[in-house]
Design a protein around this motif. Structure first.
Motif, PDB file in Angstrom:
ATOM      1  N   GLU A   1     -70.031  33.486  38.100  1.00 45.07           N
ATOM      2  CA  GLU A   1     -69.219  34.647  38.462  1.00 45.07           C
ATOM      3  C   GLU A   1     -67.799  34.549  37.919  1.00 45.07           C
ATOM      4  O   GLU A   1     -67.158  35.562  37.632  1.00 45.07           O
ATOM      5  CB  GLU A   1     -69.166  34.785  39.984  1.00 45.07           C
ATOM      6  N   ASN A   2     -67.322  33.333  37.766  1.00 42.50           N
ATOM      7  CA  ASN A   2     -65.935  33.145  37.359  1.00 42.50           C
ATOM      8  C   ASN A   2     -65.747  32.844  35.877  1.00 42.50           C
ATOM      9  O   ASN A   2     -64.676  33.127  35.321  1.00 42.50           O
ATOM     10  CB  ASN A   2     -65.300  32.023  38.180  1.00 42.50           C
TER      11      ASN A   2
ATOM     12  N   ASN B   1     -68.679  32.889  33.278  1.00 42.83           N
ATOM     13  CA  ASN B   1     -69.749  33.202  32.338  1.00 42.83           C
ATOM     14  C   ASN B   1     -69.810  34.706  32.050  1.00 42.83           C
ATOM     15  O   ASN B   1     -70.171  35.493  32.925  1.00 42.83           O
ATOM     16  CB  ASN B   1     -71.089  32.723  32.905  1.00 42.83           C
ATOM     17  N   PRO B   2     -69.471  35.131  30.834  1.00 47.24           N
ATOM     18  CA  PRO B   2     -69.452  36.570  30.512  1.00 47.24           C
ATOM     19  C   PRO B   2     -70.808  37.252  30.691  1.00 47.24           C
ATOM     20  O   PRO B   2     -70.875  38.409  31.103  1.00 47.24           O
ATOM     21  CB  PRO B   2     -69.011  36.593  29.043  1.00 47.24           C
ATOM     22  N   THR B   3     -71.884  36.540  30.370  1.00 40.74           N
ATOM     23  CA  THR B   3     -73.226  37.122  30.512  1.00 40.74           C
ATOM     24  C   THR B   3     -73.476  37.563  31.945  1.00 40.74           C
ATOM     25  O   THR B   3     -73.943  38.681  32.200  1.00 40.74           O
ATOM     26  CB  THR B   3     -74.305  36.108  30.090  1.00 40.74           C
ATOM     27  N   TYR B   4     -73.161  36.704  32.889  1.00 37.07           N
ATOM     28  CA  TYR B   4     -73.416  37.017  34.294  1.00 37.07           C
ATOM     29  C   TYR B   4     -72.356  37.963  34.855  1.00 37.07           C
ATOM     30  O   TYR B   4     -72.646  38.801  35.716  1.00 37.07           O
ATOM     31  CB  TYR B   4     -73.463  35.727  35.115  1.00 37.07           C
ATOM     32  N   GLN B   5     -71.136  37.833  34.384  1.00 34.31           N
ATOM     33  CA  GLN B   5     -70.046  38.663  34.907  1.00 34.31           C
ATOM     34  C   GLN B   5     -70.277  40.144  34.658  1.00 34.31           C
ATOM     35  O   GLN B   5     -69.864  40.979  35.458  1.00 34.31           O
ATOM     36  CB  GLN B   5     -68.714  38.229  34.287  1.00 34.31           C
ATOM     37  N   ARG B   6     -70.939  40.478  33.549  1.00 30.97           N
ATOM     38  CA  ARG B   6     -71.107  41.887  33.188  1.00 30.97           C
ATOM     39  C   ARG B   6     -71.932  42.656  34.215  1.00 30.97           C
ATOM     40  O   ARG B   6     -71.520  43.716  34.675  1.00 30.97           O
ATOM     41  CB  ARG B   6     -71.749  42.005  31.796  1.00 30.97           C
TER      42      ARG B   6
ATOM     43  N   HIS C   1     -74.185  40.808  36.701  1.00 30.92           N
ATOM     44  CA  HIS C   1     -74.670  39.937  37.771  1.00 30.92           C
ATOM     45  C   HIS C   1     -76.200  39.984  37.870  1.00 30.92           C
ATOM     46  O   HIS C   1     -76.772  40.099  38.951  1.00 30.92           O
ATOM     47  CB  HIS C   1     -74.040  40.322  39.113  1.00 30.92           C
TER      48      HIS C   1
ATOM     49  N   ASP D   1     -76.512  29.434  28.984  1.00 33.83           N
ATOM     50  CA  ASP D   1     -75.741  29.679  30.199  1.00 33.83           C
ATOM     51  C   ASP D   1     -75.846  28.486  31.158  1.00 33.83           C
ATOM     52  O   ASP D   1     -74.865  28.108  31.797  1.00 33.83           O
ATOM     53  CB  ASP D   1     -76.234  30.951  30.881  1.00 33.83           C
TER      54      ASP D   1
END
Length: 274
Positions: free
Chosen positions: A40-41, A43-48, A50, A59
């Motif tokens: 969440e803090n 990783n751009p892949t997950y931040q976009r 979730h 990742d």
């Protein structure tokens, strides 16, 4: 129950049905909570979006690299975390909740050789405190550990409120003068009397264990031994038991604040060190 990672309810039901012990299930929760907090803090892949079904091998590799580089985890811990993540993603894959198995190509690390506990550092404390090449945080950790305090104690807020140093020996008093000159501006900035404080602005000024490692790790090349707080504390315990061989188990556990079932382990280390 607070949900701290995707599909937590279903995954925990699966673990329970497989009769996995509660303590082990708690370890899974801790690993997965930390993993997704990191994503969440950082990783751009997950931040976009979730979405766990978008995660791929790189990742997970990024997270494991952080654990290795920033937190300095041992290979055994690395392998345990990888195992937890592998079981979790296999569970998701079996339910078609993710099209990937991001842990499939990741390999565990070899078991590290057991190295003898260094207990001599306690005897060399005066020289270590006087060595200006060592960061003041490193020397403060050595000093506090040599007085029997583990990291979980000296990193706890308000620890120094009850810390009495007036009867510590002269060489330690000399370092304390250096230490107070260093820490006083930080204490003023954060309006906090504790010792181990961050050097940059933060909502919580207290230094964390991973943050402390960043100061300790570079100094290992100077001292020639591991400066992990847990390893230093083991060395202190072994040194103490070597110096006090006549202590009963009850006296030793009381004076060292050890659990009764751990005293045999440290006595064995002390015997090996003789």
């Amino acid at each position: 129950m607070k949900i701290v990672y995707p599909y937590q309810d279903a995954f925990e039901r699966d673990l329970a049905q497989r009769d996995i012990a509660q303590a082990t299930r708690d370890e899974y929760t801790s690993t997965l909570k930390d993993f997704f907090h990191y994503l969440e803090n950082f990783n751009p892949t997950y931040q976009r979006e979730h979405r766990v079904n978008q995660l791929q091998t790189q990742d997970v590799e990024q997270y494991l690299a952080m654990l290795t580089d920033s937190r300095q985890i041992l290979n055994a811990t690395y392998n345990k975390v990888l195992s937890h993540l592998n079981v979790y993603f296999k569970f998701l894959f079996s339910h078609n909740w993710t099209p990937y198995l991001p842990t499939l190509d990741l390999k565990s690390k070899p078991k590290e050789e057991t190295r003898p506990v260094n207990f001599h550092w306690v005897d060399d404390l005066a020289d270590l405190l006087a060595d200006s090449r060592l960061h003041v945080y490193t020397r403060a950790v050595l000093l506090l550990t040599a007085h029997g305090y583990p990291a979980r104690v000296y990193l706890h807020p308000n620890f120094t409120a009850t810390l009495k140093t007036s009867d510590w020996p002269a060489d330690q008093q000399a370092f304390l003068q250096t230490w107070h000159r260093f820490v006083a501006p930080l204490q003023d900035r954060f309006q906090c009397a504790d010792w181990l404080l961050k050097q940059r602005a933060a909502a919580d000024p207290h230094l964390t264990l991973p943050g402390l490692h960043k100061y300790l790790r570079p100094d290992e090349a100077i001292v020639g031994f591991r400066l992990s707080p847990s390893t230093l504390y083991q060395g202190y315990l072994v040194n103490y038991l070597r110096r006090h061989p006549r202590l009963s188990d009850r006296e030793a556990t009381q004076q060292l604040h050890l659990e009764p079932d751990s005293i045999d382990y440290y006595r064995k280390l002390a015997r090996q060190a003789l």
